[in-house]
Motif scaffolding. Sequence first.
Motif, PDB file in Angstrom:
ATOM      1  N   ALA A  28      45.835  62.515  37.951  1.00 11.58           N
ATOM      2  CA  ALA A  28      45.243  61.982  39.194  1.00 11.58           C
ATOM      3  C   ALA A  28      43.907  61.316  38.896  1.00 11.58           C
ATOM      4  CB  ALA A  28      45.044  63.106  40.198  1.00 11.58           C
ATOM      5  N   GLN A  38      45.406  54.515  46.303  1.00  8.95           N
ATOM      6  CA  GLN A  38      44.659  54.970  47.481  1.00  8.95           C
ATOM      7  C   GLN A  38      44.818  56.476  47.692  1.00  8.95           C
ATOM      8  OE1 GLN A  38      45.151  52.506  50.870  1.00  8.95           O
ATOM      9  NE2 GLN A  38      44.987  50.624  49.682  1.00  8.95           N
ATOM     10  N   TYR A  40      46.554  60.083  45.537  1.00  5.56           N
ATOM     11  CA  TYR A  40      47.412  60.713  44.504  1.00  5.56           C
ATOM     12  C   TYR A  40      47.159  62.202  44.638  1.00  5.56           C
ATOM     13  CZ  TYR A  40      49.867  61.367  40.067  1.00  5.56           C
ATOM     14  OH  TYR A  40      50.763  61.741  39.104  1.00  5.56           O
ATOM     15  N   VAL A  42      48.281  66.255  44.461  1.00  6.09           N
ATOM     16  CA  VAL A  42      49.118  67.198  43.722  1.00  6.09           C
ATOM     17  C   VAL A  42      49.184  68.483  44.546  1.00  6.09           C
ATOM     18  CG1 VAL A  42      49.359  68.477  41.548  1.00  6.09           C
ATOM     19  CG2 VAL A  42      48.366  66.171  41.536  1.00  6.09           C
ATOM     20  N   SER A  43      50.391  68.916  44.853  1.00  4.65           N
ATOM     21  CA  SER A  43      50.564  70.105  45.704  1.00  4.65           C
ATOM     22  C   SER A  43      51.591  71.057  45.122  1.00  4.65           C
ATOM     23  CB  SER A  43      51.045  69.689  47.103  1.00  4.65           C
ATOM     24  OG  SER A  43      50.216  68.715  47.667  1.00  4.65           O
ATOM     25  N   LYS A  44      51.392  72.332  45.452  1.00  5.61           N
ATOM     26  CA  LYS A  44      52.388  73.338  45.074  1.00  5.61           C
ATOM     27  C   LYS A  44      53.383  73.475  46.219  1.00  5.61           C
ATOM     28  CE  LYS A  44      50.308  77.181  44.026  1.00  5.61           C
ATOM     29  NZ  LYS A  44      49.874  78.481  43.473  1.00  5.61           N
ATOM     30  N   ALA A 100      45.025  57.945  59.286  1.00  5.46           N
ATOM     31  CA  ALA A 100      43.622  58.293  59.004  1.00  5.46           C
ATOM     32  C   ALA A 100      43.517  58.945  57.634  1.00  5.46           C
ATOM     33  CB  ALA A 100      43.140  59.276  60.070  1.00  5.46           C
TER      34      ALA A 100
ATOM     35  N   GLN B  38      41.880  65.726  57.011  1.00  5.85           N
ATOM     36  CA  GLN B  38      41.523  64.917  55.853  1.00  5.85           C
ATOM     37  C   GLN B  38      42.519  63.777  55.635  1.00  5.85           C
ATOM     38  OE1 GLN B  38      40.453  67.175  52.464  1.00  5.85           O
ATOM     39  NE2 GLN B  38      39.250  68.620  53.653  1.00  5.85           N
ATOM     40  N   LEU B  39      43.694  63.945  56.224  1.00  6.53           N
ATOM     41  CA  LEU B  39      44.694  62.881  56.048  1.00  6.53           C
ATOM     42  C   LEU B  39      45.715  63.005  57.162  1.00  6.53           C
ATOM     43  CD1 LEU B  39      45.652  60.718  53.828  1.00  6.53           C
ATOM     44  CD2 LEU B  39      47.318  62.462  53.179  1.00  6.53           C
ATOM     45  N   ASP B  95      50.880  73.350  49.525  1.00  6.94           N
ATOM     46  CA  ASP B  95      49.591  73.919  49.098  1.00  6.94           C
ATOM     47  C   ASP B  95      48.900  72.825  48.286  1.00  6.94           C
ATOM     48  OD1 ASP B  95      48.203  76.212  49.365  1.00  6.94           O
ATOM     49  OD2 ASP B  95      49.285  77.344  47.814  1.00  6.94           O
ATOM     50  N   VAL B  96      48.036  72.071  48.919  1.00  6.39           N
ATOM     51  CA  VAL B  96      47.450  70.905  48.240  1.00  6.39           C
ATOM     52  C   VAL B  96      46.384  71.376  47.249  1.00  6.39           C
ATOM     53  CG1 VAL B  96      46.236  68.713  48.580  1.00  6.39           C
ATOM     54  CG2 VAL B  96      47.904  69.481  50.276  1.00  6.39           C
ATOM     55  N   LEU B  97      46.631  71.142  45.972  1.00  7.32           N
ATOM     56  CA  LEU B  97      45.732  71.602  44.903  1.00  7.32           C
ATOM     57  C   LEU B  97      44.563  70.643  44.714  1.00  7.32           C
ATOM     58  CD1 LEU B  97      48.473  72.552  42.277  1.00  7.32           C
ATOM     59  CD2 LEU B  97      47.249  74.095  43.815  1.00  7.32           C
ATOM     60  N   GLY B  98      44.817  69.366  44.965  1.00  8.38           N
ATOM     61  CA  GLY B  98      43.755  68.371  44.770  1.00  8.38           C
ATOM     62  C   GLY B  98      44.350  67.032  44.421  1.00  8.38           C
ATOM     63  N   GLY B  99      43.558  66.231  43.747  1.00 14.07           N
ATOM     64  CA  GLY B  99      44.030  64.903  43.370  1.00 14.07           C
ATOM     65  C   GLY B  99      42.986  63.871  43.762  1.00 14.07           C
ATOM     66  N   ALA B 100      43.436  62.669  44.022  1.00 14.38           N
ATOM     67  CA  ALA B 100      42.503  61.570  44.314  1.00 14.38           C
ATOM     68  C   ALA B 100      42.802  61.002  45.696  1.00 14.38           C
ATOM     69  CB  ALA B 100      42.673  60.474  43.267  1.00 14.38           C
ATOM     70  N   GLY B 101      41.745  60.592  46.395  1.00 15.71           N
ATOM     71  CA  GLY B 101      41.960  59.887  47.651  1.00 15.71           C
ATOM     72  C   GLY B 101      41.575  60.649  48.893  1.00 15.71           C
ATOM     73  N   ILE B 102      41.363  61.946  48.781  1.00 14.52           N
ATOM     74  CA  ILE B 102      40.856  62.672  49.950  1.00 14.52           C
ATOM     75  C   ILE B 102      39.561  63.346  49.529  1.00 14.52           C
ATOM     76  CG2 ILE B 102      42.964  63.123  51.290  1.00 14.52           C
ATOM     77  CD1 ILE B 102      43.041  65.884  49.917  1.00 14.52           C
TER      78      ILE B 102
END
Lengths: 103, 103
Positions: A28, A38, A40, A42-44, A100, B38-39, B95-102
């Motif tokens: 990412a 815009q 990327y 990553v989720s479990k 959003a 956040q999204l 379960d959003v771990l992270g990444g780019a864009g938020i």
Amino acid sequence: MNKYGLHGKLKATVGNGEQLSSILLEAAKLVSTAKGCQLYLVSKDKEDEDAVWVTEVWSSKADHDDSLKVEGVRELISQAMPLLDGMPEKGQELDVLGGAGIK
Amino acid sequence: MNKYGLHGKLKATVGNGEQLSSILLEAAKLVSTAKGCQLYLVSKDKEDEDAVWVTEVWSSKADHDDSLKVEGVRELISQAMPLLDGMPEKGQELDVLGGAGIK
């Protein structure tokens, strides 16, 4: 023009979900530098700890496809491949109308 | 703490996909003002023009649940309901771990 969205699952072999998600979190960072990236995420998967979901939004499909040329991405892909439980399914392609949270 | 992700499909009756997506784009404007949003993406399904996907990321599930109290959201939901082809399926929780864009 609508943005290009992709939502796909990567299934790791038993016990490798955590390692796979860390590689994807690294990816990412690299991919976010690519033109048109815009989102990327990553989720479990809440029901399967070895399944990792990647949710992407790109200005265009072409930008998405070009992101594979970003330096370091291929190395990360080669790190991830041995952890996968078979070939990844093709992700769900979406025509992102707006909303959003992204530019 | 991981963020709360939700990816779900809303199926409109034949020919109402466009109208449903416009209502959801309006909802995005309201919901984006809610704490922890956040999204909130609205996308068309590439294979079914009457299916609309909503992809959300929240700081927590509680923030997501509270968003239904945002003024105007219930009115939009009541506008959308008659356009739906049956009850919406429960979205995929992530379960959003992270990444780019938020944030």
